[in-house]
Structure formats: structure tokens, C-alpha cells
Design a protein around this motif. Structure first.
Motif, PDB file in Angstrom:
ATOM      1  N   ALA A 166      58.934  18.599  86.994  1.00 30.27           N
ATOM      2  CA  ALA A 166      58.968  20.148  87.223  1.00 30.27           C
ATOM      3  C   ALA A 166      58.105  20.930  86.016  1.00 30.27           C
ATOM      4  N   PRO A 167      57.845  22.346  86.397  1.00 30.39           N
ATOM      5  CA  PRO A 167      57.298  23.003  85.383  1.00 30.39           C
ATOM      6  C   PRO A 167      58.268  23.103  84.095  1.00 30.39           C
ATOM      7  N   ASP A 168      59.688  22.820  84.383  1.00 30.09           N
ATOM      8  CA  ASP A 168      60.356  23.016  83.142  1.00 30.09           C
ATOM      9  C   ASP A 168      60.788  21.700  82.379  1.00 30.09           C
ATOM     10  N   GLY A 169      59.769  20.729  82.835  1.00 33.95           N
ATOM     11  CA  GLY A 169      59.781  19.483  81.953  1.00 33.95           C
ATOM     12  C   GLY A 169      60.724  18.419  82.748  1.00 33.95           C
ATOM     13  N   TYR A 170      61.605  18.945  83.722  1.00 34.98           N
ATOM     14  CA  TYR A 170      62.721  17.996  84.394  1.00 34.98           C
ATOM     15  C   TYR A 170      61.793  17.188  85.101  1.00 34.98           C
ATOM     16  N   GLN A 171      62.171  15.623  84.907  1.00 29.47           N
ATOM     17  CA  GLN A 171      61.642  14.567  85.719  1.00 29.47           C
ATOM     18  C   GLN A 171      62.658  14.006  86.524  1.00 29.47           C
ATOM     19  N   ALA A 172      62.175  13.259  87.779  1.00 30.09           N
ATOM     20  CA  ALA A 172      62.819  12.495  88.811  1.00 30.09           C
ATOM     21  C   ALA A 172      61.960  11.252  89.033  1.00 30.09           C
ATOM     22  N   ARG A 173      62.487  10.439  88.912  1.00 31.29           N
ATOM     23  CA  ARG A 173      61.938   9.001  89.076  1.00 31.29           C
ATOM     24  C   ARG A 173      62.574   8.084  90.032  1.00 31.29           C
ATOM     25  N   ARG A 174      61.914   7.718  91.000  1.00 29.17           N
ATOM     26  CA  ARG A 174      62.398   6.577  92.260  1.00 29.17           C
ATOM     27  C   ARG A 174      61.648   5.481  92.376  1.00 29.17           C
ATOM     28  N   SER A 175      62.115   4.523  92.742  1.00 33.52           N
ATOM     29  CA  SER A 175      61.412   3.257  93.302  1.00 33.52           C
ATOM     30  C   SER A 175      60.961   3.222  94.669  1.00 33.52           C
ATOM     31  N   TYR A 176      59.742   2.892  95.070  1.00 31.24           N
ATOM     32  CA  TYR A 176      59.353   2.843  96.511  1.00 31.24           C
ATOM     33  C   TYR A 176      58.840   1.409  96.536  1.00 31.24           C
ATOM     34  N   SER A 177      59.126   0.483  97.598  1.00 25.80           N
ATOM     35  CA  SER A 177      58.447  -0.751  97.779  1.00 25.80           C
ATOM     36  C   SER A 177      57.082  -0.634  98.398  1.00 25.80           C
ATOM     37  N   ILE A 178      56.115  -1.429  98.096  1.00 26.92           N
ATOM     38  CA  ILE A 178      54.717  -1.470  98.385  1.00 26.92           C
ATOM     39  C   ILE A 178      54.833  -2.219  99.855  1.00 26.92           C
ATOM     40  N   ALA A 179      54.153  -1.251 100.866  1.00 24.54           N
ATOM     41  CA  ALA A 179      54.202  -1.821 101.935  1.00 24.54           C
ATOM     42  C   ALA A 179      52.914  -2.473 102.533  1.00 24.54           C
ATOM     43  N   SER A 180      51.653  -2.257 101.888  1.00 24.66           N
ATOM     44  CA  SER A 180      50.469  -2.993 102.074  1.00 24.66           C
ATOM     45  C   SER A 180      50.315  -4.348 101.533  1.00 24.66           C
ATOM     46  N   ALA A 181      49.435  -5.156 102.070  1.00 23.62           N
ATOM     47  CA  ALA A 181      49.610  -6.304 101.808  1.00 23.62           C
ATOM     48  C   ALA A 181      48.699  -6.416 100.345  1.00 23.62           C
ATOM     49  N   PRO A 182      48.842  -7.379  99.471  1.00 25.10           N
ATOM     50  CA  PRO A 182      48.156  -7.631  98.227  1.00 25.10           C
ATOM     51  C   PRO A 182      46.761  -7.415  98.348  1.00 25.10           C
ATOM     52  N   GLU A 183      46.295  -7.737  99.515  1.00 23.89           N
ATOM     53  CA  GLU A 183      44.953  -7.992  99.868  1.00 23.89           C
ATOM     54  C   GLU A 183      44.125  -6.499 100.273  1.00 23.89           C
ATOM     55  N   SER A 184      45.145  -5.569  99.924  1.00 24.05           N
ATOM     56  CA  SER A 184      44.775  -4.077 100.551  1.00 24.05           C
ATOM     57  C   SER A 184      43.717  -3.402  99.430  1.00 24.05           C
ATOM     58  N   GLY A 185      43.338  -4.055  98.376  1.00 21.83           N
ATOM     59  CA  GLY A 185      42.505  -3.522  97.629  1.00 21.83           C
ATOM     60  C   GLY A 185      43.286  -2.557  96.528  1.00 21.83           C
ATOM     61  N   GLY A 186      42.486  -1.581  96.016  1.00 21.93           N
ATOM     62  CA  GLY A 186      42.876  -0.466  95.167  1.00 21.93           C
ATOM     63  C   GLY A 186      43.679   0.568  95.615  1.00 21.93           C
ATOM     64  N   THR A 187      44.254   0.331  96.828  1.00 17.28           N
ATOM     65  CA  THR A 187      45.129   1.386  97.445  1.00 17.28           C
ATOM     66  C   THR A 187      46.423   0.949  97.801  1.00 17.28           C
ATOM     67  N   VAL A 188      47.581   1.561  97.613  1.00 14.79           N
ATOM     68  CA  VAL A 188      48.991   0.947  97.967  1.00 14.79           C
ATOM     69  C   VAL A 188      49.510   2.118  98.911  1.00 14.79           C
ATOM     70  N   GLU A 189      50.112   1.455 100.154  1.00 15.96           N
ATOM     71  CA  GLU A 189      50.962   2.307 101.009  1.00 15.96           C
ATOM     72  C   GLU A 189      52.339   2.095 100.576  1.00 15.96           C
ATOM     73  N   VAL A 190      53.151   3.240 100.513  1.00 15.66           N
ATOM     74  CA  VAL A 190      54.598   3.283 100.401  1.00 15.66           C
ATOM     75  C   VAL A 190      54.899   4.097 101.782  1.00 15.66           C
ATOM     76  N   ALA A 191      56.170   3.751 102.112  1.00 18.44           N
ATOM     77  CA  ALA A 191      56.906   4.486 103.232  1.00 18.44           C
ATOM     78  C   ALA A 191      57.965   5.129 102.932  1.00 18.44           C
ATOM     79  N   ILE A 192      58.046   6.415 102.996  1.00 22.45           N
ATOM     80  CA  ILE A 192      59.252   6.997 102.404  1.00 22.45           C
ATOM     81  C   ILE A 192      60.105   7.572 103.443  1.00 22.45           C
TER      82      ILE A 192
END
Ligand SMILES: Cc1cc2nc3c(=O)[nH]c(=O)nc-3n(C[C@H](O)[C@H](O)[C@H](O)COP(=O)(O)OP(=O)(O)OC[C@H]3O[C@@H](n4cnc5c(N)ncnc54)[C@H](O)[C@@H]3O)c2cc1C
Lengths: 248, 203
Positions: free
Chosen positions: A51-77
Motif C-alpha cells: 500500500a502507499p503507506d508501506g503496509y504489505q500483505a503477503r499470501r501463497s497461491y499454488s501454481i495451476a499451470s504445468a511446468p511445461e507452460s513456459g515463462g507464464t504461471v497461472e494461479v486460481a484465486i
């Protein structure tokens, strides 16, 4: 078993290049990495919002795409009404935005076709996401490892990746999809309409040519506990069960 | 870097006493995290073994272990998944008292804590002694539930909570700092929450 060696994973900027609504409550975000990495199916990324005041939020998301998907990753939230980060993605995030991301993370909850099988995958709600990466990896590798995916959703319209999964199931190439709906009648003849139990696990495993070498369970905490108990009651040795819990 | 459009309604937890390490939020519940199903360990089958390398130094049954002096620790705990919980209260046997009962001082500078489910985690010996850590038997005055590591878990509250091994069955002194389960899988070798030592490459 492939156990990831510790990898270097500093924060990087990743650009949202596509957004796709999967179900009324789940949306996929496709990130183009500025520093592409190779992940294993089952790993996750961490995202960090500032956030502009420096506040940070951090979360984990599993990768939905296959390792074979190249330089993009899909996450489903999945959107949680009173959440902090998931509503940001659903309401604010847009194509072109750059998000701070770190990964790939996690080296236990992974499967690669070279680990072999048969395997049983058990997912509840958004817990299907890392299992989807495994299923997609199997397809990309044209692997013949027998896989049964038992996926519990509340209703038919909340079955994430539904069309893709049913299409894979229809190929009859050793991938077995078992859907169970907890708040609606089953829609396909061999599916279920109740919470996961030992009998369902036993019947799902009987679709595999031999007992599974590995059971992989993911979802919210209570789901994972119940599903792991059901597998144990269905005589799966505890040492063959891997779990990942999404929290509360 | 500021994220476009992110204005959280949430404020950083009020941290007047400086009790919340960076990147953590305050949790009222007690989340459960583990690598596999919850092992059910019966106290009849429970034992605790102190080892130096492969060599057992002393082994206690549940009854013998419970006859050791019981101490109380009320501490803040910090999980690497970003929750912290204040003032959790535990009773158990200080590592100091275990060593005293075995009649030894730490023979090496490093340890591996071992669990009934095969889990292991490394903790330097100096982080276990001088009242810093215990084998906890009670949480909030009651036996620790299986989900939280009962009958006995390690409690090293000043390190990330994955170091506080659940379903503990032994402590092994090692010649070198040997990574355990999560440390082999990308997590930091030491795990100081105040320095945000989450992953292997964190400073
Ligand atoms: C390894 C891993 C992989 C994951 N993968 C996925 C995934 O693929 N897809 C997915 O959707 N999720 C996934 N999750 C879960 C995800 O990380 C988040 O927990 C989830 O998106 C909720 O975050 P949030 O910020 O929206 O909600 P949070 O703000 O974290 O809130 C979660 C819930 O806790 C309550 N809460 C927490 N703090 C407060 C507070 N201060 N005030 C009020 N209420 C509060 C709220 O009731 C809310 O419903 C994963 C988690 C892990 C650990």
C-alpha cells in the motif's frame, strides 16, 4: 520421489497478461515472469502487495499451470468476502498490472511423472489448483501413469477447471475424474453427492489398476484432515499421504 | 514498490510492544499445519530418546518423562506462514532438565529433533538450553491435542514454529548443522522470525 533442492527465489515483478473467470468465486490470473523459473507441479508462489503507506500483505497461491507452460504461471484465486488479498485480485487487479511475486516455493508437495504411480489426488475447492498442475503435467508429458482425481466442490458451477477435467476424463487414458458435490445432486452417473468418506476413497482407488503409491491431498484445513482420515480408513498407509493445508 | 490500487483497510497490527516480527499478522485461533496426516501416538507407546549421533544416551518412557521437573513457559509464537500468536502457555520439561537427568552437557553444538512420523528439524544446541526451549506436554493447562503435536512436542518459541517439532520422540546431537525436513525443502536453516529467515536464500 522428486524433492526439490533448495532454489534461489528472490522477489520479482510479474505482469498480469490474462485474467479468466473460472467459476463465480474463482478467477485465474496468468503472470508473465520477468525472471522465468522452472517449477514442479504442486509448488506455489508468494505474492506481496504494498500500500502507499508501506503496509504489505503477503499470501501463497499454488501454481495451476504445468511446468511445461513456459515463462507464464497461472494461479486460481478464490474470493473470500472478508479477505484482504483475494478481493484485491478479484476487484482491482487488471491486465498489465505488475505484482511482486516470489517462487517457486515448496518442495514436499510435488509430483512429477517420473515419480510414477498410480496416484490418488484429493482436492477440496481451490485445493484442486496444485493437483491441476499435476494433471496438466501428466498430459503435457503424455504420461500413462494412472491417476484418480477426487474433487469435492459445493455445487456443479463451482467445479474449477470443470470442462478441461471432463474432457481429460473422456479420453480414458488412465486419468479418472471423480466429482463429489456437497450441496447438489451428482450430475454424472459415477459421481457423488456427499462429503468425502472412506467408502468413496475405496471406490475411487478401485478405478486404478493397483493401489496408489502416493496420495496427495489439498484444501482448507478441515477438509484436509477429513480427507486424510478417510484415506487412512480406506487402508492407505499414512506414510504415503502428502497434504497441503491452505489455512484456517 | 507500491501496488496499484491496493489500499488495505487493515492496518499493520498495533505493535506498541514490538512483539510482532516483520511480515506477521496476529492470529486469535491456532491454525494447524503439517506435512501429512495427524499421527495418533498413544502414551503407552511413547518414548523419548536422547542420542549423540547414532548412539543412544538415555531413553524415557511416558511415566519416566513425566516424573521430570515440570516448568511453565508463556510465549509468543510465530509461524512461517505469517501468523503470530501471543501469550501461548505451555508446561513441559526444559531441555536443561532433560540433559541434567541424563547427566550430560551438550556434547556437540547442533541437534536434530525427531518425530514419530519421520519429521526432523535442526536446532543449534545453544537455542535449546538456558531455559530457551522445552518438550511441552500441556497447552493452556491441558494435554496437547494430536493436531498440535500431542502427546509431546518441542517448543522453541524464539524460532519459526516449524522448528517446534510435533509428535516428538527424540533429540539427537549432531557434529554438523544437518538440515531437517523443511530445511531440505527450501526453508531457512535457522529460522529467526525477527530476521524473516523464511526461505533458504533469506539472509
Ligand atoms: C501453500 C498455499 C497455497 C495456496 N493456494 C491457494 C490457491 O491456489 N487458491 C486460493 O484461492 N487460495 C490459496 N491459498 C490460500 C491463500 O494464501 C489465502 O489464504 C487466501 O487467498 C485468503 O487470503 P485473503 O487475503 O483474501 O484473506 P485473509 O485476509 O487472509 O483472510 C482469510 C480469512 O481469515 C479471516 N481474517 C484474517 N485476518 C483477519 C482480520 N485481520 N480481520 C478480519 N478477518 C480476518 C477472514 O474471515 C477471512 O475470511 C493457499 C495457501 C497456501 C498456504
Amino acid at each position: 520421489m522428486s524433492e526439490a533442492a533448495a532454489t534461489q527465489s528472490p522477489w520479482q515483478m510479474a505482469k498480469i497478461i490474462r485474467i479468466e473467470k473460472r467459476t463465480p468465486r474463482v478467477t485465474s490470473f496468468f503472470f508473465k515472469l520477468s525472471r522465468p523459473f522452472a517449477h514442479q507441479a504442486g509448488q506455489h508462489v508468494d505474492v506481496r502487495l504494498t500500500a502507499p503507506d508501506g503496509y504489505q500483505a503477503r499470501r501463497s497461491y499454488s501454481i495451476a499451470s504445468a511446468p511445461e507452460s513456459g515463462g507464464t504461471v497461472e494461479v486460481a484465486i478464490e474470493r473470500l468476502e472478508d479477505g484482504e488479498v483475494s478481493p484485491f485480485f478479484h476487484e482491482v487487479a487488471a491486465v498489465g498490472d505488475e505484482i511482486e511475486l516470489r517462487g517457486p516455493l515448496g518442495g514436499h508437495f510435488v509430483w512429477s511423472d517420473s515419480d510414477g504411480g498410480p496416484i490418488i489426488l484429493v482436492g477440496g475447492g481451490s485445493g484442486v489448483v496444485p493437483l491441476m498442475a499435476m494433471v496438466r503435467h501428466r498430459t503435457a508429458r503424455k504420461s500413462s501413469v494412472p491417476v484418480a482425481l477426487v474433487f469435492s466442490a459445493r455445487i456443479w458451477d463451482e467445479v474449477i477447471f470443470r470442462d478441461e477435467l471432463i474432457k481429460l476424463d473422456d479420453r480414458r487414458d488412465g486419468f479418472e475424474l471423480v466429482l463429489t458435490l456437497t450441496r447438489e445432486p451428482a450430475q454424472r452417473p459415477d459421481d457423488y453427492s456427499r462429503r468425502i468418506d472412506a467408502q468413496m476413497m475405496m471406490q475411487s482407488m478401485s478405478r486404478l489398476p493397483e493401489p496408489p503409491k502416493l496420495a496427495i491431498v489439498c484444501g482448507w484445513n478441515a477438509f484436509v484432515s477429513a480427507a486424510a482420515e478417510a484415506l487412512i480408513d480406506a487402508d492407505v498407509p499414512a506414510g504415503l499421504i502428502r497434504t497441503e493445508r491452505y489455512g484456517v | 514498490m507500491v501496488t496499484r490500487g491496493f489500499f488495505s483497510g487493515r492496518k499493520p497490527p498495533t505493535d506498541a510492544d514490538g512483539r510482532i516480527p516483520p511480515g506477521q499478522y496476529l492470529e486469535q485461533g491456532f491454525p494447524v499445519l503439517s506435512a501429512g496426516p495427524t499421527p495418533r501416538v498413544r502414551t503407552e507407546d511413547w518414548s523419548f530418546t536422547l542420542k549423540h549421533g547414532p548412539r543412544p544416551l538415555k531413553k524415557w518412557t511416558w511415566a519416566e518423562f513425566n516424573a521430570l521437573p515440570l516448568s511453565r513457559m508463556t510465549r509468543d509464537i510465530h509461524c512461517v506462514t505469517a501468523w503470530s500468536k501471543f501469550d501461548t502457555s505451555w508446561q513441559g520439561v526444559l531441555i536443561d532438565d532433560i540433559l541434567a537427568d541424563a547427566g550430560i552437557a551438550p556434547p556437540t553444538a547442533f541437534t536434530l529433533a525427531h518425530s514419530f512420523d519421520g519429521y526432523a528439524t535442526n536446532v543449534p544446541a545453544k537455542d535449546l538450553v538456558a531455559g530457551k526451549a522445552m518438550v511441552a506436554l500441556l497447552y493452556e493447562g491441558k494435554p496437547i491435542t494430536p493436531d498440535h503435536g500431542g502427546p509431546a512436542r518441542l517448543l522453541v518459541p524464539h524460532l519459526y514454529f516449524w522448528k517446534s517439532a510435533k509428535w516428538l520422540n527424540g533429540l539427537q546431537f549432531t557434529e554438523h548443522d544437518e538440515p531437517g525436513f523443511w530445511e531440505l525443502r527450501g526453508y531457512h536453516i535457522y529460522g529467526d522470525p525477527w530476521r524473516e529467515q523464511r526461505y533458504t536464500d533469506d539472509p
